[in-house]
Write an enzyme that holds these catalytic residues in place. Structure first.
Site, mmCIF file in Angstrom:
data_model
loop_
_atom_site.group_PDB
_atom_site.id
_atom_site.type_symbol
_atom_site.label_atom_id
_atom_site.label_comp_id
_atom_site.label_asym_id
_atom_site.label_seq_id
_atom_site.Cartn_x
_atom_site.Cartn_y
_atom_site.Cartn_z
ATOM 1 N N CYS A 113 31.631 40.501 35.444
ATOM 2 C CA CYS A 113 32.826 39.640 35.432
ATOM 3 C C CYS A 113 33.627 39.746 34.136
ATOM 4 O O CYS A 113 34.772 39.282 34.084
ATOM 5 C CB CYS A 113 32.426 38.193 35.673
ATOM 6 S SG CYS A 113 31.421 37.950 37.163
ATOM 7 N N HIS A 235 38.008 33.753 33.456
ATOM 8 C CA HIS A 235 37.323 34.257 34.643
ATOM 9 C C HIS A 235 37.097 33.098 35.597
ATOM 10 O O HIS A 235 36.636 32.018 35.205
ATOM 11 C CB HIS A 235 35.992 34.889 34.246
ATOM 12 C CG HIS A 235 35.075 35.132 35.400
ATOM 13 N ND1 HIS A 235 35.480 35.781 36.542
ATOM 14 C CD2 HIS A 235 33.763 34.795 35.602
ATOM 15 C CE1 HIS A 235 34.473 35.829 37.400
ATOM 16 N NE2 HIS A 235 33.422 35.241 36.845
ATOM 17 N N ASN A 265 34.907 33.540 43.376
ATOM 18 C CA ASN A 265 34.611 34.378 42.215
ATOM 19 C C ASN A 265 34.741 35.845 42.628
ATOM 20 O O ASN A 265 33.917 36.355 43.377
ATOM 21 C CB ASN A 265 33.183 34.069 41.731
ATOM 22 C CG ASN A 265 32.786 34.872 40.507
ATOM 23 O OD1 ASN A 265 33.402 35.866 40.154
ATOM 24 N ND2 ASN A 265 31.709 34.436 39.859
#
Length: 308
Positions: A113, A235, A265
């Site tokens: 990520c 993020h 996500n």
């Protein structure tokens, strides 16, 4: 002095939208359970699209918005953990699809990520003054989800975001990267593993993520000697994590963007997707100052400051 600038962005989101209620057919959960713990309402899954096709779609959009020809690109980097093949890379497939020059470096990086921040920092070091690059974050995480594990399968989605970047005289770009090898907190098995699904220790990841975000934002404010930031782009992992950091650092709510309610996500794609929406909505643009911060499997973290 020269530094990296984002000139234009693009995104490619799969058409298939999966609601929280849709996930009840796979696992014992509910819309209320997911929303209250994560803030996620919907996410998108690829249905027939390859990872490289999502990446190419986002990159093509960024080129078109920036008015730059594929022939002018000097570098292409894709941040991903869900490439279609061990080789060729997603970037090689993007090169072929878009007709990028054959005498330029194209490659993928794996920092989970945090990958898009890592890729920006690499582009800043590799690009020569006045040259153009493509930095892409792209994931097809639905293919590595265990739909019997509600602690993970409700969190993730697919998508791609891309940035057309240029190394310019006077460009302000600062970054900080880090990693701490830790398989136990968050991992997905590789091509030689019997089980390739995502596994996560939620409590440990929450502690790590909040600390990494706080540290990354403060470090960028110090490096840039500027706390007057127009937008913070984090993020998009969990609404609770973002809210915790916003309150701790006293960041105005309108300056901390959040779109995870729509996409879940998307790992390395989450920051560039958010950037593209911000450009589209007119919330950022030329001259604006942003701080972006990512964290993820590895464990890795990264943050950057940029004047657009």
């Amino acid at each position: 002095m020269s530094g990296l600038k984002i000139i234009a962005t693009g995104r490619k989101i799969p058409q298939k939208c999966v609601t929280n209620d849709d996930l009840k057919q796979y696992v014992e959960t509910s819309d209320e359970w997911i929303r209250s713990r994560t803030g996620i309402v919907t996410r998108h899954y690829a249905s027939g699209e390859k990872t490289w096709q999502l990446a190419a779609g986002a990159a093509k959009s960024a080129l078109e918005k920036g008015g730059v020809n594929a022939a002018d690109i000097s570098l292409c980097i894709t941040a991903t953990i869900t490439g279609d093949y061990a080789t060729p890379s997603v970037s090689c497939m993007v090169q072929r699809e878009l007709g990028l020059p054959e005498n330029i470096p194209v490659f993928d990086i794996n920092a989970a990520c945090s990958g898009f921040i890592y890729a920006l920092s690499v582009a800043d070091r590799m690009l020569e003054e006045g040259s153009w690059g493509l930095v892409i974050g792209c994931e097809r995480l639905s293919k590595i989800l265990d739909f019997t594990d509600r602690s993970t399968c409700v969190l993730f989605g697919d998508g791609a975001g891309a940035a057309l970047v240029k190394k310019e005289v006077g460009g302000e770009f600062y970054f900080s990267l880090g990693a701490s090898g830790n398989k136990e907190a968050l991992y997905a098995g590789g091509i030689n593993e019997e089980e390739s699904f995502v596994h996560m220790n939620g409590a440990e990841v929450f502690r790590f993520a909040t600390g990494a975000m706080e540290k990354g934002i403060l470090e960028m404010q110090e490096k840039s000697r500027n706390s007057d930031v127009d937008m913070y782009v984090c993020h998009q992992a969990n609404a609770r994590i973002i809210a915790h950091v916003r309150k701790k650092l006293k960041i105005p709510q309108e300056k901390l963007y959040m779109n995870l309610q729509r996409y879940g996500n998307t790992s390395g794609a989450s920051i560039p997707i958010a950037l593209d929406e911000l450009f589209e909505e007119g919330k950022i643009g030329k001259g604006k100052k942003i701080i972006a911060v990512g964290f993820g499997g590895g464990l890795t973290w990264g943050s950057c400051f940029m004047r657009l």
